[in-house]
Motif scaffolding. Structure first.
Motif, PDB file in Angstrom:
ATOM      1  N   ASP A 148       0.856  -1.189  -0.130  1.00 25.19           N
ATOM      2  CA  ASP A 148      -0.315   0.161  -0.011  1.00 25.19           C
ATOM      3  C   ASP A 148       0.605   1.150  -0.028  1.00 25.19           C
ATOM      4  OD1 ASP A 148      -2.096  -1.618   0.130  1.00 25.19           O
ATOM      5  OD2 ASP A 148      -2.445  -1.607   2.137  1.00 25.19           O
ATOM      6  N   GLN A 149       2.108   1.233   0.270  1.00 28.06           N
ATOM      7  CA  GLN A 149       3.077   1.922   0.170  1.00 28.06           C
ATOM      8  C   GLN A 149       4.019   2.037  -1.044  1.00 28.06           C
ATOM      9  OE1 GLN A 149       3.363   4.956   2.138  1.00 28.06           O
ATOM     10  NE2 GLN A 149       1.629   4.044   3.045  1.00 28.06           N
ATOM     11  N   LYS A 150       3.453   1.388  -2.218  1.00 22.93           N
ATOM     12  CA  LYS A 150       3.917   1.200  -3.558  1.00 22.93           C
ATOM     13  C   LYS A 150       5.136   0.567  -3.600  1.00 22.93           C
ATOM     14  CE  LYS A 150       4.136   3.754  -7.877  1.00 22.93           C
ATOM     15  NZ  LYS A 150       4.378   5.092  -8.503  1.00 22.93           N
ATOM     16  N   VAL A 151       5.416  -0.545  -2.859  1.00 18.71           N
ATOM     17  CA  VAL A 151       6.354  -1.369  -2.749  1.00 18.71           C
ATOM     18  C   VAL A 151       5.876  -2.576  -3.684  1.00 18.71           C
ATOM     19  CG1 VAL A 151       7.834  -2.944  -1.492  1.00 18.71           C
ATOM     20  CG2 VAL A 151       7.337  -0.711  -0.636  1.00 18.71           C
ATOM     21  N   ASN A 152       6.517  -2.920  -4.713  1.00 18.45           N
ATOM     22  CA  ASN A 152       6.369  -4.103  -5.511  1.00 18.45           C
ATOM     23  C   ASN A 152       6.240  -5.459  -4.940  1.00 18.45           C
ATOM     24  OD1 ASN A 152       5.883  -2.405  -7.905  1.00 18.45           O
ATOM     25  ND2 ASN A 152       7.990  -2.132  -7.826  1.00 18.45           N
ATOM     26  N   LEU A 153       5.699  -6.319  -5.151  1.00 18.52           N
ATOM     27  CA  LEU A 153       5.743  -7.796  -4.512  1.00 18.52           C
ATOM     28  C   LEU A 153       5.911  -8.909  -5.305  1.00 18.52           C
ATOM     29  CD1 LEU A 153       2.589  -7.368  -1.950  1.00 18.52           C
ATOM     30  CD2 LEU A 153       5.149  -6.771  -1.781  1.00 18.52           C
ATOM     31  N   GLY A 154       6.792  -9.578  -5.129  1.00 14.57           N
ATOM     32  CA  GLY A 154       6.866 -10.984  -6.208  1.00 14.57           C
ATOM     33  C   GLY A 154       6.927 -12.289  -5.655  1.00 14.57           C
ATOM     34  N   PHE A 155       5.993 -13.159  -5.774  1.00 13.88           N
ATOM     35  CA  PHE A 155       5.982 -14.389  -4.943  1.00 13.88           C
ATOM     36  C   PHE A 155       6.297 -15.599  -5.900  1.00 13.88           C
ATOM     37  CE2 PHE A 155       2.901 -11.271  -3.178  1.00 13.88           C
ATOM     38  CZ  PHE A 155       3.370 -11.514  -1.853  1.00 13.88           C
ATOM     39  N   PHE A 156       7.426 -16.084  -5.967  1.00 14.53           N
ATOM     40  CA  PHE A 156       8.015 -16.890  -6.666  1.00 14.53           C
ATOM     41  C   PHE A 156       8.038 -18.340  -6.042  1.00 14.53           C
ATOM     42  CE2 PHE A 156       9.698 -12.873  -7.919  1.00 14.53           C
ATOM     43  CZ  PHE A 156       9.733 -12.823  -9.348  1.00 14.53           C
ATOM     44  N   GLY A 157       6.695 -18.766  -5.890  1.00 17.11           N
ATOM     45  CA  GLY A 157       6.710 -20.239  -5.309  1.00 17.11           C
ATOM     46  C   GLY A 157       4.882 -20.454  -5.226  1.00 17.11           C
ATOM     47  N   ALA A 190      -1.942  -2.860  -7.432  1.00 15.35           N
ATOM     48  CA  ALA A 190      -2.665  -2.351  -6.457  1.00 15.35           C
ATOM     49  C   ALA A 190      -3.024  -0.833  -6.493  1.00 15.35           C
ATOM     50  CB  ALA A 190      -1.726  -2.773  -5.128  1.00 15.35           C
ATOM     51  N   ALA A 191      -3.740  -0.537  -5.684  1.00 17.50           N
ATOM     52  CA  ALA A 191      -4.424   1.011  -5.540  1.00 17.50           C
ATOM     53  C   ALA A 191      -3.158   2.045  -5.553  1.00 17.50           C
ATOM     54  CB  ALA A 191      -5.414   1.157  -4.665  1.00 17.50           C
ATOM     55  N   SER A 192      -2.191   1.709  -4.881  1.00 19.92           N
ATOM     56  CA  SER A 192      -0.859   2.578  -4.597  1.00 19.92           C
ATOM     57  C   SER A 192       0.025   2.427  -5.825  1.00 19.92           C
ATOM     58  CB  SER A 192      -0.119   1.764  -3.497  1.00 19.92           C
ATOM     59  OG  SER A 192       0.334   0.560  -4.005  1.00 19.92           O
ATOM     60  N   GLY A 193      -0.618   1.401  -6.904  1.00 11.69           N
ATOM     61  CA  GLY A 193       0.671   1.413  -8.179  1.00 11.69           C
ATOM     62  C   GLY A 193       1.574   0.304  -8.000  1.00 11.69           C
ATOM     63  N   ALA A 194       1.572  -0.095  -6.737  1.00 18.25           N
ATOM     64  CA  ALA A 194       2.568  -1.343  -6.689  1.00 18.25           C
ATOM     65  C   ALA A 194       2.040  -2.509  -7.508  1.00 18.25           C
ATOM     66  CB  ALA A 194       2.475  -1.900  -5.190  1.00 18.25           C
ATOM     67  N   LYS A 195       3.128  -3.230  -8.091  1.00 14.37           N
ATOM     68  CA  LYS A 195       3.011  -4.307  -8.974  1.00 14.37           C
ATOM     69  C   LYS A 195       2.911  -5.689  -8.328  1.00 14.37           C
ATOM     70  CE  LYS A 195       5.117  -2.088 -13.258  1.00 14.37           C
ATOM     71  NZ  LYS A 195       5.059  -0.825 -12.477  1.00 14.37           N
ATOM     72  N   VAL A 196       2.028  -6.706  -8.351  1.00 11.68           N
ATOM     73  CA  VAL A 196       1.994  -7.641  -7.587  1.00 11.68           C
ATOM     74  C   VAL A 196       1.955  -9.052  -8.478  1.00 11.68           C
ATOM     75  CG1 VAL A 196       1.030  -9.181  -5.797  1.00 11.68           C
ATOM     76  CG2 VAL A 196       0.900  -6.465  -5.635  1.00 11.68           C
ATOM     77  N   PHE A 197       3.053  -9.649  -8.547  1.00 12.74           N
ATOM     78  CA  PHE A 197       3.170 -11.034  -9.403  1.00 12.74           C
ATOM     79  C   PHE A 197       3.447 -12.311  -8.637  1.00 12.74           C
ATOM     80  CE2 PHE A 197       6.232 -14.128 -11.521  1.00 12.74           C
ATOM     81  CZ  PHE A 197       5.322 -14.102 -12.740  1.00 12.74           C
ATOM     82  N   ALA A 198       2.752 -13.265  -8.992  1.00 16.51           N
ATOM     83  CA  ALA A 198       2.664 -14.376  -8.341  1.00 16.51           C
ATOM     84  C   ALA A 198       2.670 -15.838  -9.505  1.00 16.51           C
ATOM     85  CB  ALA A 198       1.485 -14.826  -7.551  1.00 16.51           C
TER      86      ALA A 198
END
Length: 223
Positions: free
Chosen positions: A25-34, A174-182
């Motif tokens: 929510d603070q625009k940190v991108n999240l990557g879930f590689f599993g 996300a609404a913050s602009g963060a990219k979330v990939f799984a």
């Protein structure tokens, strides 16, 4: 700029989940590689010698956890169940469904251009052996703007009857602009390198997609 969860990241505390959501929510991108990530909520409690955060507590049942009625939000049960009621897919985009799935193929269903850049992948392409051994799928709790990059079939037995389900690789913003990939698959990491000398699982498309995601998270400056 980015938080990466890699491998079998199954047990989280409430504060871990809070921190990762807060980062997104603070625009940190999240990557879930599993796969099977953030599945069980646990607590960290003092050791018998009084050292803080030295004992991992996981009753895996709200009924068994003696602190469930005292602080319901920290009950050691599945995140998706009450009284916690924080489905993993609301954060990750997908969440754990089944194991074991033995080296099935990831089947591309929506080859998002920036994700697939530099690969030969098109809709219907297969990443051989990259699905398993635990797999995730989209859920009703997933963000409404979720994009499913793959829809990969696997069979499960329910009360003796075989049914086909679909695992998903997914992306949302996300609404913050963060990219979330799984990736939705534990086997993804086998495609990245020849760990322990096992070379037959190395997959250039898996390597390139991973590179594309990381470059999107933290762009490489032009020389």
């Amino acid at each position: 700029k980015a938080f990466l969860s890699v491998g079998h990241d199954e047990y989280w505390t409430k504060s871990m989940r809070d921190a990762i959501e807060g980062a997104r929510d603070q625009k940190v991108n999240l990557g879930f590689f599993g796969a099977n990530m953030g599945y069980w909520q646990i607590r960290l409690e003092p050791s018998s010698l009084g050292e803080t955060n030295r004992t991992m507590v996981g009753y895996k049942s709200a009924e068994m956890d003696p602190r469930s009625g005292i602080n319901p939000s920290e009950t050691t049960t599945k995140f998706r169940l009450g009284p916690v009621s924080r489905p993993e897919a609301a954060l990750i985009g997908v969440m754990y469904d089944y194991s074991p799935v033995n080296f099935k193929d990831i089947v591309i269903s929506n080859c998002i251009p920036w994700v697939c850049r530099g690969t030969d992948l098109v809709n219907g392409s297969r990443l051989a052996g990259m699905l398993g051994y635990e797999v995730d799928k989209v859920d009703a709790s997933s963000p409404r703007n979720i994009q499913l990059i793959s829809a990969s079939p696997y069979d499960v037995k329910v009360n003796g009857v075989t049914e086909t389900r679909y695992s998903n690789m997914a992306y949302y913003e996300a609404a913050s602009g963060a990219k979330v990939f799984a990736t939705g698959s534990m086997n993804w990491n086998y495609g990245l390198d020849s760990y322990l000398g096992i070379t037959n699982w190395v997959n250039p498309a898996v390597q390139q997609i991973t590179r594309n995601v990381l470059n999107a998270f933290i762009p490489v400056p032009s020389e």
